[in-house]
Design a protein around this motif. Structure first.
Motif, short mmCIF file in Angstrom:
data_model
loop_
_atom_site.label_atom_id
_atom_site.label_comp_id
_atom_site.label_asym_id
_atom_site.label_seq_id
_atom_site.Cartn_x
_atom_site.Cartn_y
_atom_site.Cartn_z
N ARG A 44 6.15 -2.98 -4.50
CA ARG A 44 5.19 -2.07 -5.13
C ARG A 44 3.86 -2.76 -5.45
O ARG A 44 2.80 -2.11 -5.44
N ASP A 45 3.90 -4.06 -5.70
CA ASP A 45 2.65 -4.76 -6.04
C ASP A 45 1.82 -5.12 -4.81
O ASP A 45 0.78 -5.76 -4.92
N GLY A 46 2.29 -4.74 -3.63
CA GLY A 46 1.52 -4.97 -2.40
C GLY A 46 1.86 -6.25 -1.68
O GLY A 46 1.24 -6.58 -0.67
N PHE A 63 0.29 7.89 1.39
CA PHE A 63 1.51 8.26 0.66
C PHE A 63 1.89 7.18 -0.35
O PHE A 63 2.23 7.49 -1.50
N LEU A 64 1.80 5.94 0.07
CA LEU A 64 2.19 4.85 -0.83
C LEU A 64 1.23 4.73 -2.01
O LEU A 64 1.64 4.56 -3.15
N LYS A 65 -0.07 4.86 -1.71
CA LYS A 65 -1.06 4.81 -2.80
C LYS A 65 -0.81 5.93 -3.80
O LYS A 65 -0.87 5.72 -5.01
N ASN A 67 1.80 7.19 -4.61
CA ASN A 67 3.02 6.96 -5.38
C ASN A 67 3.05 5.59 -6.05
O ASN A 67 4.13 5.05 -6.35
N GLY A 68 1.86 5.03 -6.26
CA GLY A 68 1.75 3.85 -7.13
C GLY A 68 1.88 2.51 -6.44
O GLY A 68 2.04 1.49 -7.11
N TRP A 69 1.84 2.49 -5.11
CA TRP A 69 1.93 1.21 -4.41
C TRP A 69 0.55 0.58 -4.25
O TRP A 69 -0.43 1.30 -3.98
N ASN A 70 0.48 -0.73 -4.41
CA ASN A 70 -0.72 -1.46 -3.99
C ASN A 70 -0.62 -1.72 -2.49
O ASN A 70 0.48 -1.96 -1.98
N ILE A 71 -1.72 -1.69 -1.81
CA ILE A 71 -1.72 -1.90 -0.36
C ILE A 71 -2.25 -3.30 -0.05
O ILE A 71 -3.28 -3.70 -0.58
N PRO A 72 -1.52 -4.06 0.77
CA PRO A 72 -1.96 -5.45 1.06
C PRO A 72 -3.24 -5.49 1.89
O PRO A 72 -3.54 -4.55 2.60
#
Lengths: 72, 168
Positions: A44-46, A63-65, A67-72
């Protein structure tokens, strides 16, 4: 996590995402994790747990953003 | 476990490769886990066989796998969320098969002896395993069964997990 996994099962999540695992706050299972069809998985922290050269699609990033995901 | 076939050589090689990356890290232990569907030849495994296959793999490992003495191998099993808090005295095979998570396959993990003592032993609740589980293993005396449950605010239900530690 249940809602996200239901989205995967009902085809509402982007293609290539196969499941979400709950993080347990332990050293072994620290953070929530998304698994991709190619075997890669992203915390979740990318940070990548397993990166097998996975290139995130625009749909996956959105979608991930959302739902609270950091993107690498 | 009738009808389940494991390509034992491929499974062992895959796990040994994973284990080697942990053991060769010059004594520096880091978090790690390997879901059973990430093991070579098991990528198509379904929830119906997750528990049987997990115990088959654990049985292979406790008898044959060679690890650093400072590391402890354990199996982690995510269970379904529940509206009621879990109190578990004896773990049975059928109950485990019914209650295993719908989504997350069990995983193999290594932990340091220090982290086991400082965290897992304090955080988890010990439970017994029914003979329909213990009879599956040749090295019964080395396995310790634990569970953990807590209320998950995000889900509005109780989160539940099982841990099976193998100590030499």
């Amino acid at each position: 996590m249940n809602q996200l996994n239901k989205a995967v099962q009902t085809g509402k999540a982007p293609k290539g995402i196969i499941r979400f695992d709950k993080g347990r706050g332990t050293k072994n299972l620290p953070l929530d994790e998304v698994h991709f069809k190619d075997g890669s998985s992203l915390y979740r922290d990318g940070t990548w747990r397993h990166n097998k050269g996975h290139k995130l699609t625009n749909d996956q990033i959105k979608f991930l953003k959302e739902n609270g995901w950091n993107i690498p | 476990m009738d009808g389940i076939y494991l390509d034992e050589r491929r499974v062992q090689t895959s796990i040994q490769n994973w284990g080697n990356t942990i053991i060769s890290s010059n004594g520096k232990w880091e978090g790690n886990n390997l879901h059973i569907d990430e093991i070579e030849s098991l990528d198509k495994i379904t929830r119906l066989t997750w528990i049987d296959v997990s115990f088959m793999i654990l049985n292979i490992l406790v008898n044959q796998f060679k690890t650093d003495d400072s590391l402890i191998l354990f199996l982690h099993i995510d269970l379904k969320y529940s509206l009621e808090i879990m109190s578990l005295e004896k773990l049975s095979l059928n109950w485990l098969k019914e209650n295993v998570s719908e989504y997350t396959p069990p995983s193999l993990n290594f932990t340091s002896l220090e982290y086991y003592t400082d965290f897992y032993e304090k955080e988890l609740v010990r439970c017994k395993a029914d003979t329909n589980i213990t009879d599956l293993f040749n090295s019964l005396s080395h396995l310790d069964f634990f569970y953990r449950t807590y209320f998950d605010e995000d889900e509005g239900m109780y989160s539940r997990e099982i841990y099976v530690f193998f100590k030499k």
